[in-house]
Motif scaffolding. Structure first.
Motif, PDB file in Angstrom:
ATOM      1  N   ASP A 249       0.836  -1.197   0.000  1.00  0.00           N
ATOM      2  CA  ASP A 249       0.000   0.000   0.000  1.00  0.00           C
ATOM      3  C   ASP A 249       0.876   1.256   0.000  1.00  0.00           C
ATOM      4  O   ASP A 249       0.658   2.195  -0.772  1.00  0.00           O
ATOM      5  N   MET A 250       1.889   1.265   0.857  1.00  0.00           N
ATOM      6  CA  MET A 250       2.818   2.403   0.916  1.00  0.00           C
ATOM      7  C   MET A 250       3.580   2.555  -0.395  1.00  0.00           C
ATOM      8  O   MET A 250       3.789   3.660  -0.885  1.00  0.00           O
ATOM      9  N   GLU A 251       3.995   1.422  -0.964  1.00  0.00           N
ATOM     10  CA  GLU A 251       4.741   1.453  -2.229  1.00  0.00           C
ATOM     11  C   GLU A 251       3.902   2.103  -3.324  1.00  0.00           C
ATOM     12  O   GLU A 251       4.403   2.919  -4.101  1.00  0.00           O
ATOM     13  N   LEU A 252       2.614   1.765  -3.390  1.00  0.00           N
ATOM     14  CA  LEU A 252       1.734   2.371  -4.384  1.00  0.00           C
ATOM     15  C   LEU A 252       1.650   3.878  -4.181  1.00  0.00           C
ATOM     16  O   LEU A 252       1.700   4.652  -5.126  1.00  0.00           O
ATOM     17  N   LYS A 253       1.544   4.310  -2.927  1.00  0.00           N
ATOM     18  CA  LYS A 253       1.502   5.746  -2.637  1.00  0.00           C
ATOM     19  C   LYS A 253       2.795   6.424  -3.075  1.00  0.00           C
ATOM     20  O   LYS A 253       2.775   7.497  -3.673  1.00  0.00           O
TER      21      LYS A 253
ATOM     22  N   ARG B 183       5.867   9.941  -6.697  1.00  0.00           N
ATOM     23  CA  ARG B 183       6.996  10.162  -7.614  1.00  0.00           C
ATOM     24  C   ARG B 183       6.503  10.526  -9.003  1.00  0.00           C
ATOM     25  O   ARG B 183       7.063  11.400  -9.665  1.00  0.00           O
ATOM     26  N   GLN B 184       5.430   9.869  -9.445  1.00  0.00           N
ATOM     27  CA  GLN B 184       4.863  10.185 -10.752  1.00  0.00           C
ATOM     28  C   GLN B 184       4.370  11.634 -10.787  1.00  0.00           C
ATOM     29  O   GLN B 184       4.644  12.370 -11.720  1.00  0.00           O
TER      30      GLN B 184
ATOM     31  N   GLY C 119       7.277  14.018 -10.895  1.00  0.00           N
ATOM     32  CA  GLY C 119       7.879  14.032 -12.236  1.00  0.00           C
ATOM     33  C   GLY C 119       7.064  14.848 -13.214  1.00  0.00           C
ATOM     34  O   GLY C 119       7.608  15.624 -14.006  1.00  0.00           O
ATOM     35  N   ILE C 120       5.761  14.695 -13.166  1.00  0.00           N
ATOM     36  CA  ILE C 120       4.878  15.464 -14.052  1.00  0.00           C
ATOM     37  C   ILE C 120       4.967  16.954 -13.725  1.00  0.00           C
ATOM     38  O   ILE C 120       5.077  17.792 -14.621  1.00  0.00           O
ATOM     39  N   ASP C 121       4.945  17.287 -12.439  1.00  0.00           N
ATOM     40  CA  ASP C 121       5.048  18.696 -12.031  1.00  0.00           C
ATOM     41  C   ASP C 121       6.368  19.311 -12.476  1.00  0.00           C
ATOM     42  O   ASP C 121       6.404  20.449 -12.958  1.00  0.00           O
ATOM     43  N   ALA C 122       7.469  18.551 -12.337  1.00  0.00           N
ATOM     44  CA  ALA C 122       8.784  19.053 -12.769  1.00  0.00           C
ATOM     45  C   ALA C 122       8.814  19.249 -14.283  1.00  0.00           C
ATOM     46  O   ALA C 122       9.334  20.258 -14.778  1.00  0.00           O
ATOM     47  N   ALA C 123       8.248  18.316 -15.028  1.00  0.00           N
ATOM     48  CA  ALA C 123       8.219  18.433 -16.487  1.00  0.00           C
ATOM     49  C   ALA C 123       7.373  19.629 -16.914  1.00  0.00           C
ATOM     50  O   ALA C 123       7.750  20.363 -17.832  1.00  0.00           O
ATOM     51  N   LYS C 124       6.250  19.843 -16.235  1.00  0.00           N
ATOM     52  CA  LYS C 124       5.411  20.995 -16.555  1.00  0.00           C
ATOM     53  C   LYS C 124       6.148  22.301 -16.267  1.00  0.00           C
ATOM     54  O   LYS C 124       6.043  23.261 -17.026  1.00  0.00           O
TER      55      LYS C 124
END
Length: 162
Positions: free
Chosen positions: A89-93, A98-99, A102-107
């Motif tokens: 459960d923690m791993e999914l969070k 992280r996803q 990554g999207i925020d940094a790319a934006k």
């Protein structure tokens, strides 16, 4: 003793749409054992994993996880499964966090702009201007109505800035 092997390529993040898992759950009987390679393949939510273990208990079946070599046949196995479920459960969070980062940094760098448009906004505006309803345009072009509204909104903001 017969062995039935079934496989599924869906995500373990949710039980929705997991037709193979549902089929397996329907046919398990007393004394059967559901074997999975890793716990995160069956569920990443602690609640889902515990619910699955509970359903197996009600049927008189057990769960065996190969990578970690754990089974719910004993009480110690239940505790380990619960802990592994919480870790999954923690791993999914963490993956989602992280996803998102990554999207925020790319934006922020102007790299991430979403999916490329399949339909030109001018075509949408042309069809609406000739009297077609927004819903009809969406159906004809196989796009969502929200895409039609965005194209019309973009036209309004473009003409206001010129």
């Amino acid at each position: 003793m017969s062995t039935v092997i079934r496989s599924e390529t869906g995500s373990g993040a949710s039980r929705k749409g997991r037709s193979e898992l549902e089929t397996i759950m329907q046919f398990l009987h007393v004394g059967d054992e559901l074997v999975v390679l890793r716990l995160d393949r069956i569920g990443r939510s602690t609640r889902d994993v515990l619910n699955l273990v509970h359903e197996l208990d009600e049927k008189g079946a057990t769960l065996r996880v190969l990578e970690a070599e754990v089974t719910t046949a004993g009480s110690m196995g239940r505790m380990v499964i619960t802990n592994l479920g919480m870790v999954a459960d923690m791993e999914l969070k963490f993956i989602k966090d992280r996803q998102r980062a990554g999207i925020d940094a790319a934006k922020a760098h102007g790299i991430y702009k979403g999916r490329r448009k399949n339909v030109d906004d001018a075509e949408i505006r042309r069809r609406v201007a000739t009297g077609a309803t927004k819903a009809a345009v969406a159906r004809a072009l196989n796009i969502s109505r929200m895409t039609v509204y965005r194209a019309l909104e973009d036209q309004g903001s473009q003409s206001a800035s010129t």
